[in-house]
Enzyme design. Sequence first.
Site, mmCIF file in Angstrom:
data_model
loop_
_atom_site.group_PDB
_atom_site.id
_atom_site.type_symbol
_atom_site.label_atom_id
_atom_site.label_comp_id
_atom_site.label_asym_id
_atom_site.label_seq_id
_atom_site.Cartn_x
_atom_site.Cartn_y
_atom_site.Cartn_z
ATOM 1 N N HIS A 20 2.299 3.892 13.938
ATOM 2 C CA HIS A 20 2.183 3.018 12.766
ATOM 3 C C HIS A 20 3.057 1.772 12.950
ATOM 4 O O HIS A 20 2.627 0.646 12.713
ATOM 5 C CB HIS A 20 2.586 3.800 11.515
ATOM 6 C CG HIS A 20 2.449 3.040 10.246
ATOM 7 N ND1 HIS A 20 1.234 2.754 9.671
ATOM 8 C CD2 HIS A 20 3.387 2.515 9.428
ATOM 9 C CE1 HIS A 20 1.424 2.083 8.553
ATOM 10 N NE2 HIS A 20 2.726 1.921 8.384
ATOM 11 N N TYR A 27 0.862 -1.168 0.000
ATOM 12 C CA TYR A 27 0.000 0.000 0.000
ATOM 13 C C TYR A 27 0.901 1.221 0.000
ATOM 14 O O TYR A 27 1.915 1.252 0.673
ATOM 15 C CB TYR A 27 -0.957 0.010 1.192
ATOM 16 C CG TYR A 27 -0.282 0.095 2.533
ATOM 17 C CD1 TYR A 27 -0.081 1.328 3.164
ATOM 18 C CD2 TYR A 27 0.169 -1.043 3.170
ATOM 19 C CE1 TYR A 27 0.546 1.407 4.393
ATOM 20 C CE2 TYR A 27 0.793 -0.975 4.400
ATOM 21 C CZ TYR A 27 0.984 0.251 5.005
ATOM 22 O OH TYR A 27 1.606 0.332 6.213
#
Length: 192
Positions: A145, A122
Amino acid sequence: MSETVYALYACFKATRGFRDLDPDDAAQEVENLIKEWDGAVTVRGVYSTVGFRADTDLMLWFVGPTPDAVQDALVAFRRTRAGRELDLVWTFMGVVKPAEFTPDHAPAFVKGEAPRRYLCAYPFVRTPEWYLLPSDERASLLREHGEAGREFPEVLANTTSARRTSWIGSWTASAGSARRRPAGSPRWRSRS
Protein backbone atom coordinates in the site's frame (compact mmCIF):
# COMPACT_ATOMS: atom_id res chain seq x y z
CA MET A 1 6.09 9.73 17.52
CA SER A 2 5.10 8.96 21.09
CA GLU A 3 1.76 10.63 21.64
CA THR A 4 -1.62 9.62 20.28
CA VAL A 5 -3.32 12.09 17.94
CA TYR A 6 -6.93 12.01 16.75
CA ALA A 7 -8.26 13.32 13.46
CA LEU A 8 -11.91 13.94 12.66
CA TYR A 9 -13.08 14.45 9.09
CA ALA A 10 -16.60 15.85 8.81
CA CYS A 11 -18.44 16.42 5.52
CA PHE A 12 -21.49 18.65 5.23
CA LYS A 13 -24.19 19.47 2.71
CA ALA A 14 -25.36 23.09 2.71
CA THR A 15 -29.04 23.75 3.33
CA ARG A 16 -30.95 26.49 1.52
CA GLY A 17 -30.57 28.62 4.65
CA PHE A 18 -26.77 28.50 4.33
CA ARG A 19 -26.98 30.68 1.22
CA ASP A 20 -28.89 33.31 3.19
CA LEU A 21 -26.22 33.71 5.87
CA ASP A 22 -24.16 36.87 5.97
CA PRO A 23 -20.76 35.41 5.01
CA ASP A 24 -18.75 37.92 7.07
CA ASP A 25 -20.80 37.39 10.25
CA ALA A 26 -20.78 33.61 9.87
CA ALA A 27 -17.01 33.55 9.22
CA GLN A 28 -16.33 35.80 12.22
CA GLU A 29 -18.36 33.54 14.52
CA VAL A 30 -16.45 30.47 13.35
CA GLU A 31 -13.09 32.25 13.63
CA ASN A 32 -13.92 33.28 17.20
CA LEU A 33 -14.82 29.69 18.04
CA ILE A 34 -11.53 28.40 16.64
CA LYS A 35 -9.61 30.97 18.70
CA GLU A 36 -11.42 29.70 21.84
CA TRP A 37 -9.93 26.24 21.28
CA ASP A 38 -6.48 27.81 21.84
CA GLY A 39 -4.43 24.90 20.56
CA ALA A 40 -6.55 22.17 22.15
CA VAL A 41 -7.97 21.37 18.72
CA THR A 42 -6.56 22.45 15.39
CA VAL A 43 -8.57 22.97 12.23
CA ARG A 44 -6.16 21.32 9.82
CA GLY A 45 -8.21 22.21 6.77
CA VAL A 46 -11.43 23.62 5.41
CA TYR A 47 -12.09 22.07 2.02
CA SER A 48 -14.72 22.65 -0.62
CA THR A 49 -16.10 19.37 -1.96
CA VAL A 50 -18.28 21.14 -4.55
CA GLY A 51 -17.82 19.46 -7.90
CA PHE A 52 -16.13 16.41 -6.38
CA ARG A 53 -19.14 14.89 -4.65
CA ALA A 54 -22.82 15.58 -5.16
CA ASP A 55 -23.72 14.77 -1.56
CA THR A 56 -21.35 17.19 0.21
CA ASP A 57 -20.24 20.80 -0.08
CA LEU A 58 -17.70 21.19 2.70
CA MET A 59 -15.19 19.09 4.63
CA LEU A 60 -13.60 20.09 7.92
CA TRP A 61 -10.49 18.34 9.23
CA PHE A 62 -10.00 18.62 13.00
CA VAL A 63 -6.91 17.35 14.86
CA GLY A 64 -6.67 16.98 18.64
CA PRO A 65 -5.22 15.00 21.54
CA THR A 66 -8.36 13.05 22.46
CA PRO A 67 -11.53 11.82 20.76
CA ASP A 68 -13.52 13.98 23.18
CA ALA A 69 -11.63 17.11 22.11
CA VAL A 70 -12.31 16.69 18.38
CA GLN A 71 -15.90 15.58 19.01
CA ASP A 72 -16.50 18.62 21.25
CA ALA A 73 -15.08 20.84 18.50
CA LEU A 74 -17.51 19.38 15.98
CA VAL A 75 -20.44 19.83 18.37
CA ALA A 76 -19.42 23.46 19.04
CA PHE A 77 -19.08 24.14 15.31
CA ARG A 78 -22.54 22.71 14.66
CA ARG A 79 -23.96 25.22 17.19
CA THR A 80 -22.72 28.19 15.14
CA ARG A 81 -25.02 29.86 12.61
CA ALA A 82 -23.07 28.29 9.76
CA GLY A 83 -23.01 24.89 11.47
CA ARG A 84 -26.77 24.92 11.97
CA GLU A 85 -27.24 25.44 8.23
CA LEU A 86 -25.01 22.51 7.25
CA ASP A 87 -26.24 18.91 7.40
CA LEU A 88 -23.59 16.46 8.56
CA VAL A 89 -23.61 13.68 5.96
CA TRP A 90 -20.32 11.81 6.53
CA THR A 91 -17.83 11.68 9.34
CA PHE A 92 -14.81 9.59 10.23
CA MET A 93 -12.59 9.70 13.29
CA GLY A 94 -9.14 8.23 13.00
CA VAL A 95 -6.28 7.77 15.43
CA VAL A 96 -2.56 8.10 14.85
CA LYS A 97 -0.39 5.86 16.98
CA PRO A 98 3.15 4.66 16.42
CA ALA A 99 3.14 2.47 13.30
CA GLU A 100 3.03 -1.27 13.87
CA PHE A 101 5.76 -2.22 11.39
CA THR A 102 7.62 1.05 10.75
CA PRO A 103 7.98 2.95 14.03
CA ASP A 104 9.37 6.09 12.36
CA HIS A 105 6.37 6.38 9.99
CA ALA A 106 4.09 9.28 10.88
CA PRO A 107 1.45 11.16 8.90
CA ALA A 108 2.55 14.40 7.24
CA PHE A 109 0.30 16.48 9.50
CA VAL A 110 1.97 15.02 12.61
CA LYS A 111 5.40 15.82 11.12
CA GLY A 112 4.33 19.46 10.70
CA GLU A 113 3.90 19.47 6.91
CA ALA A 114 1.59 22.23 5.68
CA PRO A 115 -1.79 21.14 4.34
CA ARG A 116 -2.08 20.88 0.59
CA ARG A 117 -4.71 22.31 -1.70
CA TYR A 118 -6.43 18.95 -2.22
CA LEU A 119 -7.31 16.14 0.16
CA CYS A 120 -8.45 12.64 -0.69
CA ALA A 121 -9.97 10.86 2.28
CA TYR A 122 -10.90 7.23 2.38
CA PRO A 123 -11.44 5.11 5.45
CA PHE A 124 -8.92 2.36 6.04
CA VAL A 125 -10.72 0.56 8.83
CA ARG A 126 -8.81 -2.21 10.52
CA THR A 127 -11.41 -4.86 11.19
CA PRO A 128 -11.04 -7.74 13.65
CA GLU A 129 -10.28 -9.92 10.60
CA TRP A 130 -7.26 -7.72 9.84
CA TYR A 131 -5.74 -8.56 13.20
CA LEU A 132 -6.30 -12.28 12.63
CA LEU A 133 -3.97 -12.19 9.61
CA PRO A 134 -0.41 -13.34 10.30
CA SER A 135 1.92 -10.46 11.18
CA ASP A 136 4.08 -10.95 8.07
CA GLU A 137 1.00 -10.82 5.80
CA ARG A 138 -0.20 -7.57 7.43
CA ALA A 139 3.30 -6.11 7.02
CA SER A 140 3.39 -7.12 3.35
CA LEU A 141 -0.03 -5.59 2.63
CA LEU A 142 0.92 -2.32 4.34
CA ARG A 143 4.26 -2.19 2.51
CA GLU A 144 2.50 -2.75 -0.84
CA HIS A 145 0.00 0.00 0.00
CA GLY A 146 2.78 2.43 0.94
CA GLU A 147 4.96 1.63 -2.08
CA ALA A 148 2.08 2.38 -4.45
CA GLY A 149 2.14 5.97 -3.23
CA ARG A 150 5.89 6.50 -3.72
CA GLU A 151 5.22 7.06 -7.40
CA PHE A 152 3.56 10.36 -6.41
CA PRO A 153 5.93 12.30 -4.10
CA GLU A 154 3.70 15.39 -4.30
CA VAL A 155 0.99 13.47 -2.42
CA LEU A 156 1.46 13.48 1.34
CA ALA A 157 0.37 10.48 3.38
CA ASN A 158 -1.84 11.50 6.30
CA THR A 159 -2.91 8.05 7.35
CA THR A 160 -5.15 7.63 10.35
CA SER A 161 -6.85 4.40 11.23
CA ALA A 162 -9.64 3.11 13.40
CA ARG A 163 -10.95 -0.23 14.42
CA ARG A 164 -14.47 -0.85 13.27
CA THR A 165 -16.88 -0.41 16.14
CA SER A 166 -20.62 -0.08 16.32
CA TRP A 167 -20.42 3.70 16.82
CA ILE A 168 -18.08 4.30 13.88
CA GLY A 169 -20.08 2.09 11.57
CA SER A 170 -19.08 0.35 8.42
CA TRP A 171 -17.87 2.90 5.88
CA THR A 172 -16.90 1.46 2.57
CA ALA A 173 -17.53 4.41 0.27
CA SER A 174 -14.78 6.93 -0.29
CA ALA A 175 -15.29 10.44 1.01
CA GLY A 176 -13.74 11.48 -2.28
CA SER A 177 -11.49 14.36 -3.10
CA ALA A 178 -11.84 17.88 -1.91
CA ARG A 179 -10.24 21.22 -2.72
CA ARG A 180 -8.75 23.35 0.05
CA ARG A 181 -9.67 26.98 -0.02
CA PRO A 182 -6.68 29.13 -1.02
CA ALA A 183 -5.03 31.11 1.78
CA GLY A 184 -6.62 34.50 2.22
CA SER A 185 -9.93 33.51 0.61
CA PRO A 186 -13.10 33.78 2.68
CA ARG A 187 -13.68 30.69 4.78
CA TRP A 188 -17.41 30.71 4.03
CA ARG A 189 -18.98 31.79 0.83
CA SER A 190 -22.57 31.66 0.02
CA ARG A 191 -23.28 29.85 -3.22
CA SER A 192 -26.15 30.78 -5.52
